[in-house]
Design a protein around this motif. Structure first.
Motif, mmCIF file in Angstrom:
data_model
loop_
_atom_site.group_PDB
_atom_site.id
_atom_site.type_symbol
_atom_site.label_atom_id
_atom_site.label_comp_id
_atom_site.label_asym_id
_atom_site.label_seq_id
_atom_site.Cartn_x
_atom_site.Cartn_y
_atom_site.Cartn_z
ATOM 1 N N HIS A 119 -47.741 -10.336 30.557
ATOM 2 C CA HIS A 119 -48.981 -9.846 29.951
ATOM 3 C C HIS A 119 -50.113 -9.795 30.972
ATOM 4 O O HIS A 119 -50.960 -8.897 30.930
ATOM 5 C CB HIS A 119 -49.346 -10.713 28.746
ATOM 6 C CG HIS A 119 -48.350 -10.627 27.636
ATOM 7 N ND1 HIS A 119 -47.287 -11.505 27.523
ATOM 8 C CD2 HIS A 119 -48.223 -9.754 26.603
ATOM 9 C CE1 HIS A 119 -46.568 -11.182 26.462
ATOM 10 N NE2 HIS A 119 -47.106 -10.136 25.888
ATOM 11 N N LEU A 227 -47.408 -0.020 24.026
ATOM 12 C CA LEU A 227 -47.967 -1.322 23.681
ATOM 13 C C LEU A 227 -47.365 -1.861 22.382
ATOM 14 O O LEU A 227 -46.980 -3.033 22.300
ATOM 15 C CB LEU A 227 -49.486 -1.223 23.550
ATOM 16 C CG LEU A 227 -50.274 -0.963 24.829
ATOM 17 C CD1 LEU A 227 -51.746 -0.703 24.515
ATOM 18 C CD2 LEU A 227 -50.130 -2.129 25.804
ATOM 19 N N GLY A 231 -44.546 -4.844 22.440
ATOM 20 C CA GLY A 231 -45.042 -6.016 21.723
ATOM 21 C C GLY A 231 -44.142 -6.404 20.567
ATOM 22 O O GLY A 231 -43.855 -7.584 20.351
ATOM 23 N N CYS A 261 -48.206 -10.904 22.386
ATOM 24 C CA CYS A 261 -47.560 -9.689 21.878
ATOM 25 C C CYS A 261 -48.267 -9.163 20.626
ATOM 26 O O CYS A 261 -48.358 -7.948 20.429
ATOM 27 C CB CYS A 261 -46.086 -9.960 21.569
ATOM 28 S SG CYS A 261 -45.046 -10.003 23.045
ATOM 29 N N MET A 264 -51.010 -7.213 21.823
ATOM 30 C CA MET A 264 -50.531 -5.908 22.296
ATOM 31 C C MET A 264 -50.344 -4.929 21.140
ATOM 32 O O MET A 264 -50.781 -3.773 21.213
ATOM 33 C CB MET A 264 -49.189 -6.064 23.029
ATOM 34 C CG MET A 264 -49.264 -6.559 24.440
ATOM 35 S SD MET A 264 -47.614 -6.559 25.209
ATOM 36 C CE MET A 264 -47.320 -4.798 25.396
#
Length: 287
Positions: A119, A227, A231, A261, A264
């Motif tokens: 990340h 993303l 994620g 995540c 994200m």
């Protein structure tokens, strides 16, 4: 079958993560896997600008410079991300170990740069992309449409590097797919979560993004799908991955990886909503 299961379950114990070593200095397969991942991303991106000339008007020199900037952003971001997200208190007391490949807390010896955060690397590459785009008068989201579908396949090699290193192993399992990792606590079998990630974050996510790259017409939407896709996949795989021992579960029963995540997925959803709203406003203005 029993012979294969024995080989499979004890495979991590048979692997040597060091490619070659001179004294305390060593080169590990993990570093080589990073090189393969970067090269593969560049090759796939180069293929795209040569086969999609009307969409991506970028020459190979600019692409090479962009890839170099992204690599620097990834490495710096991944290192700083690990420091901030996963071990801030330790590095607050040992700041030199953030950038130097030596450990000073227990004598003085070479360790290499240990500890990288995906990340953090993501944040680093986004910042690098923004800086490069502004410096070279490129559209940021247009550049992400080019690069994003090419990235995930490289994760396959990065996670294989983690597997060879015997790090980021999974939680204890009684399933036959479990393996004995030599650096894990206890003697229980554990999920080979690195291989789960190599397949789903790498091959599967790459296949999905590569398949839809020509159908997604909204500039920048590929970044949003990336993303949310990464994620979501990583969030569920984290249920098989052992949380960092010094962190454990940071929020309810969620690991640090799962919390990041979720951020994200939320960011990708908000970005996609922004694009759709912009399209609606633009459509009303032209009608």
């Amino acid at each position: 079958m029993d012979t294969f299961l024995h080989w499979w379950q004890h495979l991590p114990e048979q692997m040597n993560p060091v490619l070659f070593q001179i004294g305390e200095f060593r080169i590990q397969y993990y570093g080589l896997m990073y090189l393969v991942a970067f090269t593969l991303t560049y090759i796939l991106s180069l293929w795209r600008i040569r086969h999609e000339k009307q969409r991506f008007q970028m020459n190979s020199e600019t692409l090479l410079n962009l890839t170099t900037a992204l690599v620097l952003g990834l490495v710096i971001g991944a290192r700083l991300g690990y420091v901030v997200f996963y071990n801030f208190s330790y590095y607050l007391d040992h700041p030199l170990e953030i950038i130097l490949p030596f450990q000073f807390s227990d004598g003085f010896h070479f360790t290499g740069i240990t500890g990288m955060s995906y990340h953090g690397g993501l944040i680093g590459t986004v910042i690098a992309m923004i800086i490069f785009a502004r410096s070279n008068k490129l559209d940021f989201f247009h550049a992400t449409d080019l690069i994003v579908p090419c990235i995930p396949l490289g994760y396959t090699f990065g996670r294989i590097g983690n597997f060879i290193n015997g790090e980021l192993y999974g939680r204890v399992t009684e399933l036959s797919i479990g393996m004995y990792f030599p650096f894990s606590p206890g003697l229980e079998r554990r999920h080979p979560s690195q291989l789960y990630e190599a397949f789903f974050e790498g091959i599967v996510l790459f296949g999905v993004l590569w398949a839809i790259k020509g159908r997604v017409k909204t500039t920048g939407a590929m970044l949003a799908f990336y993303l949310m896709g990464y994620g979501l996949v990583r969030f569920f795989i984290e249920y098989t991955r052992e949380p960092d021992a010094h962190l454990g579960f940071v929020f309810l029963s969620f690991s640090m990886g799962q919390v990041l995540c979720m951020a994200m997925i939320l960011s990708g959803g908000l970005l996609l909503g922004f694009f759709w709203r912009q399209q609606r406003v633009s459509g009303k203005q032209t009608s």
